[in-house]
Design an enzyme around this catalytic site. Structure first.
Site, short mmCIF file in Angstrom:
data_model
loop_
_atom_site.label_atom_id
_atom_site.label_comp_id
_atom_site.label_asym_id
_atom_site.label_seq_id
_atom_site.Cartn_x
_atom_site.Cartn_y
_atom_site.Cartn_z
N HIS A 150 0.93 -1.17 -0.13
CA HIS A 150 0.23 -0.17 -0.06
C HIS A 150 0.98 1.20 -0.01
CE1 HIS A 150 -3.55 2.19 1.49
NE2 HIS A 150 -2.71 3.04 2.00
N HIS A 152 2.05 5.22 -0.81
CA HIS A 152 1.78 6.59 -0.89
C HIS A 152 3.02 7.16 -1.66
CE1 HIS A 152 -1.80 7.37 1.80
NE2 HIS A 152 -1.47 5.97 2.00
N CYS A 183 -3.24 11.30 4.26
CA CYS A 183 -3.31 10.87 5.89
C CYS A 183 -3.48 12.01 6.80
CB CYS A 183 -2.06 10.27 6.22
SG CYS A 183 -2.12 9.47 7.84
N ASN A 192 -2.71 7.85 -2.43
CA ASN A 192 -2.04 6.52 -2.82
C ASN A 192 -1.56 6.76 -4.24
OD1 ASN A 192 -4.39 5.69 -0.80
ND2 ASN A 192 -2.71 4.05 -0.81
#
Length: 249
Positions: A150, A152, A183, A192
């Protein structure tokens, strides 16, 4: 997350598609079960400071919450995916030890998570950092299908980190159309990796995804215009310009 149930109800569900819901505690699970959720995500952080900022508890306490949630899901035939945040660095503590990531991942797998999503929450990862984490995880399981990435893209490293993890056997990646996200507990963290850019890479490597890139590009264009934000997908913007796919101006 207060309107999660309303959002889930309004989604037009399609067969063979998962619609997981992020669940922070047993109360959240109860709300999810009431609207028929069949898959949830539980989460913890590989950083004490981030864990306290994000979910107001220590790593140890978050593990207790995760255990309680997963045990309850077993009564309802609900799938559980685990998320580990800050695998490559924390906005408060700086560096994060791969052993902490591995220990938290192992705990989640042992208690019933079918897959662990490894989150570079603030996008500070680099190929060597990702390799270090994945190497440590091989002490937990040599089956890389239990892990996903995952990323960013804060420092523009998401695609190279994904490529590195592909070479290490990872085959599942989280992404967001148009690079949406961020975030609230990590100042400056970007969204992302854009789904369009991820698909362009995977298709270029000869991998089958079952996803129509052009259709995703149109969606990314649409949602970026609706939100009045810059489309963060480089591949999306380039292909829109080249092939005149834009329809929502």
């Amino acid at each position: 997350m207060a309107d999660n149930a309303d959002v889930f109800r309004m989604i037009k569900k399609k067969p063979n598609v998962s619609y997981p819901v992020l669940v922070p505690n047993l109360k959240g699970l109860e709300s999810a079960l009431k609207v028929g959720v069949k898959e949830i995500a539980v989460f913890g952080a590989a950083s004490e400071a981030f864990s306290k900022k994000n979910i107001n508890c220590s790593i140890a306490d978050s593990m207790k919450k995760i255990k309680a949630i997963v045990e309850e899901t077993k009564k309802h035939d609900v799938k559980v995916r685990g998320y580990v945040s800050c695998i490559a660095g924390c906005p408060y503590e700086g560096g994060v030890k791969p052993t902490v990531v591995a220990n938290l991942s192992e705990f989640m797998l042992q208690h019933g998570c079918y897959e662990i999503s490894l989150g570079d929450t603030i996008g500070v990862g680099s190929p060597n950092k990702i390799k270090d984490v994945l190497h440590e995880l091989k002490h937990v399981s040599t089956d890389m299908s239990k892990f996903s990435l995952h990323c960013h893209d804060t420092y523009g490293q998401a695609l190279v980190n994904i490529y590195t993890s592909l070479e290490c056997g990872i085959r599942v990646f989280d992404s967001s159309v148009g690079g949406l996200g961020g975030c609230p507990y990590a100042a400056g963290a970007s969204g992302n990796i854009a789904t369009e850019d991820l698909l362009y890479l995977l298709h270029g490597q000869g991998l089958e995804t079952g996803v129509n890139l052009n259709e995703i590009i149109k969606i990314g264009d649409f949602i970026s215009i609706q939100l009045q934000r810059k489309n963060q997908s480089k591949a999306g913007v380039a292909i829109l310009t080249k092939e005149h796919l834009k329809k929502y101006v």
